[in-house]
Design an enzyme around this catalytic site. Structure first.
Site, PDB file in Angstrom:
ATOM      1  N   ASP A 151     -13.590  -9.238  10.177  1.00 59.98           N
ATOM      2  CA  ASP A 151     -12.215  -8.918  10.586  1.00 59.98           C
ATOM      3  C   ASP A 151     -12.162  -7.636  11.412  1.00 59.98           C
ATOM      4  O   ASP A 151     -11.239  -6.834  11.278  1.00 59.98           O
ATOM      5  CB  ASP A 151     -11.303  -8.803   9.361  1.00 59.98           C
TER       6      ASP A 151
ATOM      7  N   VAL B 284       0.869  -1.179   0.000  1.00 52.60           N
ATOM      8  CA  VAL B 284       0.000   0.000   0.000  1.00 52.60           C
ATOM      9  C   VAL B 284       0.904   1.227   0.000  1.00 52.60           C
ATOM     10  O   VAL B 284       1.822   1.329   0.815  1.00 52.60           O
ATOM     11  CB  VAL B 284      -0.920   0.024   1.237  1.00 52.60           C
TER      12      VAL B 284
END
Length: 553
Positions: free
Chosen positions: A316, A205
């Site tokens: 999550d 990222v």
């Protein structure tokens, strides 16, 4: 001797921080690029006009540019303008803080609605029935009910003649030009890339900046070869499709999806303030102040409910996946494990993070659904308060099997001094072993936001972004690992792409996502700039009708 790793990190951080400064938007390069932009000509919009669905909710409420242009159109017709102004006044009343000001606003709305429809009446969009109800209202409950009816009638009014007139107006023509501009191809040339912020299973990222607007984003770069080798294409596509469906201030937004020669790229909200795990364990004493715990939990609950309303189970939820923006608001991120409930059918596949998984996920062949997210929420609130998870102490070495048994069998204990009675109660309810006894899941209308833990939160104002966060991240700090600490990926060898792979990559790269892209255009001032008939332009005469982008991206 010069530490080259530290020097590289300093250079990367300096460039990244400089790009984040608002003043960067005034740079000569950015202004030069913007002068070279122009909207496509109307003659190029004929096909789009035929294809575009005339849906009021999508055009005039969901899409920011459509909403803005519809509002501008309403302002040109006195009757339409009065309906729009009335709805704005209702919204201001709904979002006002409790007290004399809100009470006075309600009384003003009732007085406005009480006039009977007649020639010259200032409220011709309201019926006689609503006017009568307003005239008869004497209690607050009756006034609220009357204004609620008036709001519904005003909304219904705008969806009839005003909407029909809008889609035949010059304002709608302008909307079509913006939609065509939105649909331009997107590639890596559209962005300037800055430092790597982190890495995941399929790539890294990094921070990027849109060259034409100056807007900063996070770009999740998925290595094509690594995706194919690990069979991750389906997971990547599912995450992208879920992100496209979600439009919430409490969940990271997807703005672009494109492909480069080597990567599939998801361009999303850049959250500069770090994740909650970092703030729990690395800033001051372990744990967070209760004001922050309540504020973040309220925003997380809103984000979770938005996912559940769309039929999505997050799977999550944990502090590491909750990110802070520049202002200190938080959003849920990393929807890689999220799954859609197909026809309400429960799920059995084990997924999640150890220490946050609900008992029903840990049990073999037991189906589960939305309640697992509320269990993980309980774990996260506990961790924010205590600086440890409910079933594992800070830095305690525990096997996966032991942690599983603790989660299945142990009752949660509250030994940290920071736990208030409200915090204990909401954690107990979220951490119930049986999903049907868990807060948020006990009945259809079981809304966690009604729990007294959130008694200080005005949720309508929170959703409107009107509550000031209790903590604002330092804008001079990069809340990311040093670039030397972020591992490089080894090269993937022996992977070749066939026609099926190439078609998948093409289908993945859908370009700009409408709502996020339109928000960027308005936020950065490009909407006003390109709509200005007197603006100077660097385009040659006639170029705009061909592409809408005179400068190669």
């Amino acid at each position: 001797m010069v530490d080259m790793g530290a020097l590289d990190n300093l250079i990367a951080n300096t460039a990244y921080l400089q790009a984040r400064k608002p003043s960067d938007c005034d740079s000569k390069e950015l202004q030069r690029r913007r002068r070279s932009l122009a909207l496509p000509g109307l003659q190029g919009c004929a096909e789009l006009r035929q294809k575009l669905s005339l849906n009021f909710h999508s055009l005039c409420e969901q899409q920011p540019i459509g909403r803005r242009l519809f509002r501008d159109f309403l302002a040109t017709v006195p009757t339409f303008r009065k309906a729009a102004t009335f709805l704005e006044d209702v919204q201001n009343w709904e979002l006002a803080e409790e007290g004399p000001t809100k009470d006075s606003a309600l009384q003003g709305l009732v007085a406005t609605c009480a006039s009977a429809p007649a020639p010259g009446n200032p409220q011709p969009f309201l019926s006689q029935a609503v006017a009568t109800k307003c005239q008869a209202a004497t209690t607050e409950e009756e006034r609220v009910a009357a204004v609620t009816l008036a709001k519904a009638e005003a909304m219904a009014f705008l969806q009839e003649q005003p909407f029909k007139d809008f889609v035949t107006s010059a304002f709608y023509d302008k909307f079509l030009q913006w939609k065509l501009f939105e649909m331009q191809p997107v590639s890596d040339k559209y962005f300037t890339e800055f430092r790597v912020l982190g890495k995941g299973g399929f790539g890294e990222v990094c921070a990027v900046q849109v060259k034409n607007t100056g807007k900063m984003y996070a770009c999740k770069k998925l290595d094509k070869k690594r995706l194919k080798k690990k069979g991750g294409e389906k997971m990547a596509l599912l995450e992208k499709e879920i992100l496209e469906k979600v439009s919430s201030p409490f969940i990271v937004s997807l703005a672009y999806a494109f492909e480069s020669k080597t990567h599939l790229c998801l361009v999303m909200s850049l959250m500069n303030g770090g994740d909650l795990k970092f703030h729990i364990y690395n800033v001051g004493t372990r744990g967070l102040d209760m004001s922050r715990v309540i504020f973040y939990s309220a925003q997380i609950a809103c984000g979770m409910l938005h996912l559940h309303e769309l039929g999505i189970v997050y799977r999550d939820m944990k502090p590491e996946n909750v990110l802070l923006d520049d202002l200190g608001n938080c959003r849920l991120s990393d929807l890689g494990l999220a799954v859609e409930m197909k026809g309400g059918k429960p799920i059995t596949q084990r997924a999640g993070t150890n220490g946050y998984m609900a008992p029903e996920i840990l049990m073999e062949k037991v189906s589960y659904s939305y309640p697992v997210d509320w269990f993980a929420m309980g774990c996260s609130i506990y961790e924010m308060v205590a600086g440890r998870t409910p079933f594992k102490d800070y830095k305690e070495k525990v096997s996966k099997e032991d942690l599983k048994q603790r989660t299945l069998q142990d009752e949660v204990k509250f030994q940290h001094d920071n736990f208030t009675e409200e915090a204990k109660d909401i954690c107990r309810l979220f951490l119930a072993k049986k999903p049907e006894q868990r807060l948020g899941s006990r009945e259809k209308s079981d809304d966690p936001r009604k729990h007294h833990f959130f008694k200080t939160i005005n949720f309508p104002r929170l959703e409107a972004g009107l509550i000031e966060p209790p903590f604002v991240p330092d804008p001079s700090v990069v809340y990311a690992k040093d670039i030397a600490e972020i591992d490089d990926f080894s090269e993937v060898r022996g992977v070749e792409f066939d026609d099926k792979d190439k078609q998948f990559f093409k289908n993945f790269a859908t370009g700009a996502v409408p709502i996020a892209w339109q928000e960027e255009i308005i936020e950065t001032g490009l909407f006003e700039e390109l709509n200005d008939p007197n603006r100077p332009t660097g385009c040659e005469e006639g170029n705009s009708s061909k592409s809408g982008v005179c400068l190669l991206l």
